[in-house]
Design a protein around this motif. Structure first.
Motif, PDB file in Angstrom:
ATOM      1  N   SER A 122       0.849  -1.182   0.000  1.00  0.00           N
ATOM      2  CA  SER A 122       0.000   0.000   0.000  1.00  0.00           C
ATOM      3  C   SER A 122       0.894   1.245   0.000  1.00  0.00           C
ATOM      4  O   SER A 122       1.776   1.374   0.862  1.00  0.00           O
TER       5      SER A 122
ATOM      6  N   GLU B 181      -4.626   2.667  -3.969  1.00  0.00           N
ATOM      7  CA  GLU B 181      -3.205   2.849  -3.675  1.00  0.00           C
ATOM      8  C   GLU B 181      -2.468   1.524  -3.503  1.00  0.00           C
ATOM      9  O   GLU B 181      -1.281   1.480  -3.168  1.00  0.00           O
TER      10      GLU B 181
ATOM     11  N   ALA C  49       1.285   4.953  -6.104  1.00  0.00           N
ATOM     12  CA  ALA C  49       1.184   3.584  -6.621  1.00  0.00           C
ATOM     13  C   ALA C  49       1.400   3.566  -8.127  1.00  0.00           C
ATOM     14  O   ALA C  49       2.126   2.716  -8.659  1.00  0.00           O
TER      15      ALA C  49
ATOM     16  N   HIS D 174       1.087   5.609  -0.061  1.00  0.00           N
ATOM     17  CA  HIS D 174       0.381   6.655   0.665  1.00  0.00           C
ATOM     18  C   HIS D 174      -0.724   7.289  -0.169  1.00  0.00           C
ATOM     19  O   HIS D 174      -1.711   7.797   0.385  1.00  0.00           O
ATOM     20  N   THR D 175      -0.585   7.235  -1.513  1.00  0.00           N
ATOM     21  CA  THR D 175      -1.592   7.799  -2.406  1.00  0.00           C
ATOM     22  C   THR D 175      -1.706   6.939  -3.663  1.00  0.00           C
ATOM     23  O   THR D 175      -0.753   6.228  -4.016  1.00  0.00           O
ATOM     24  N   PRO D 176      -2.835   7.008  -4.369  1.00  0.00           N
ATOM     25  CA  PRO D 176      -2.941   6.309  -5.652  1.00  0.00           C
ATOM     26  C   PRO D 176      -1.897   6.792  -6.661  1.00  0.00           C
ATOM     27  O   PRO D 176      -1.417   6.005  -7.486  1.00  0.00           O
TER      28      PRO D 176
END
Length: 382
Positions: free
Chosen positions: A306, A357, A313, A308-310
């Motif tokens: 995972s 994410e 990712a 911290h943000t999409p």
């Protein structure tokens, strides 16, 4: 094959399901491409084979091999993992029946249940299967089956198979063993009734063949599976069966390297401040670590992380060079993907929706230092 027979796994993966015939003695199972087989007389079959849609020697060898590796009496091969899933669900479910499904299951499995079996009149309850009490509370007098993935796809959650088997009642317990493979986990030994594999993944192992198999000790269920296999026709081709059998011969050595690489990579990712969380059952920090250690021999080669943000990712996935951005898993090469917009897109808006994410990493058998260098470069772009 029970855990205490594990030392014979490699031997079985090479030799189970086939003996060189007495005529020409080919070491490998031939690809029997014939659609039909000569008979001595009407219904007097020479080797038990009559028509390719009903049975084929190459496919038969694959079925026996996978069954042997799972320590089971029967195996039935299909043209894909989804065909295998559809067939076993079609046999066990009728309108008015109910099933229990994990909230972290493969999107294609949920889509089939929701969009095909739902309109047919089958009800289902989605629960966190790692919570055995939640599974128990979801079971009704109409519950026909419980569908487990462990490790799950894509969050790598671990469900205690023994514990669920103890509370399932009359429901059939099906375990999708694709991620673990029979080398790492044997669900029938843990109380499951049925095993499903996408043989496209680790069993084939080379990203060049699609297939599925259903494994069981239940002879009556095996007869039903074979009736549907031939009657519906979602059969494995002889060439696909040959490729899968060839892949299985190296399953043990591949899985050892897969696991070695994944353990190294998971530890490094966990130490990075660019990564919010690493989901890998081999880590002490994983909530299912103890359960995985009790029912798996090693922890597999799938890692989810995972960010911290999409956006982070996406940056990671689009900046790997050696690790290819692609769907699927279980091949010798490493692959990375964003499940929410790729393999699990169909679950958007449902109880099985995947966080945007989240990244899923299928760790291959390349040199681990090369993989780590690629991952470090991609993390710099995050």
């Amino acid at each position: 094959m029970s855990a205490d027979q594990k030392s014979g796994f490699s031997t079985a993966s090479i030799h189970a399901g086939y003996d060189p015939d007495s005529h020409l003695g080919p070491i490998n199972i031939p690809i029997y491409a014939s659609t039909t087989f000569a008979q001595n007389g009407p219904n007097d079959l020479r080797g038990g084979f009559e028509y390719g849609r009903v049975a084929n020697p190459t496919v038969d060898s694959l079925e026996k091999t996978v069954a042997a590796l799972e320590g089971a009496a029967h195996g039935v091969a299909f043209s894909s993992g989804m065909a295998a899933t559809d067939t076993i669900l079609r046999i066990l479910l009728r309108p008015g029946d109910h099933l229990v499904l994990g909230n972290d299951a493969y999107g294609g499995t949920w889509r089939l249940i929701d969009s095909v079996f739902g309109p047919w009149g089958v009800d289902y309850t989605v629960v966190d299967t790692t919570d055995v009490d939640a599974v128990k509370n979801a079971i009704t007098d109409k519950t026909t089956l419980i569908w487990l993935e462990t490790p799950s796809n894509p969050l790598l959650n671990i469900t205690d198979i023994r514990a669920v088997a103890a509370i399932k009642g009359s429901a059939k317990l099906i375990v999708d063993n694709t991620f673990a493979t029979p080398y790492l986990q044997r669900p029938l030994d843990l109380g499951a009734d049925i095993i499903v594999h996408s043989t496209t993944k680790y069993l084939g192992g080379h990203s060049d063949v699609i297939g599925g198999v259903v494994i069981t000790d239940d002879s009556a269920l095996d007869e039903q599976l074979r009736f549907y296999q031939g009657g519906v026709g979602a059969i494995a081709s002889p060439f696909d069966a040959y490729l899968t059998t060839r892949g299985i011969k190296t399953l043990a050595v591949r899985m050892e390297r897969h696991c070695d690489n994944a353990e190294r990579i998971a530890r490094e990712l966990e130490a990075s401040d660019k990564v919010k969380a690493v989901h890998y059952p081999g880590l002490q920090s994983h909530a299912g670590h103890a359960t995985a250690a009790s029912q798996m021999d090693r922890f597999g080669a799938m890692i989810s992380l995972s960010f911290h943000t999409p956006e982070a990712a996406l940056a990671f996935c689009t900046n790997t060079k050696l690790i290819c951005l692609a769907e699927s898993l279980g091949g010798v090469e490493s692959l990375v993907e964003i499940p929410a917009v790729m393999t699990h897109q169909s679950a958007t808006g449902s109880q099985l929706e995947v966080p945007r994410e989240l990244v899923r990493l299928s760790v291959g058998i390349e040199d681990v230092e090369d993989l780590l260098a690629d991952i470090r470069t991609a993390l710099e772009a995050v």
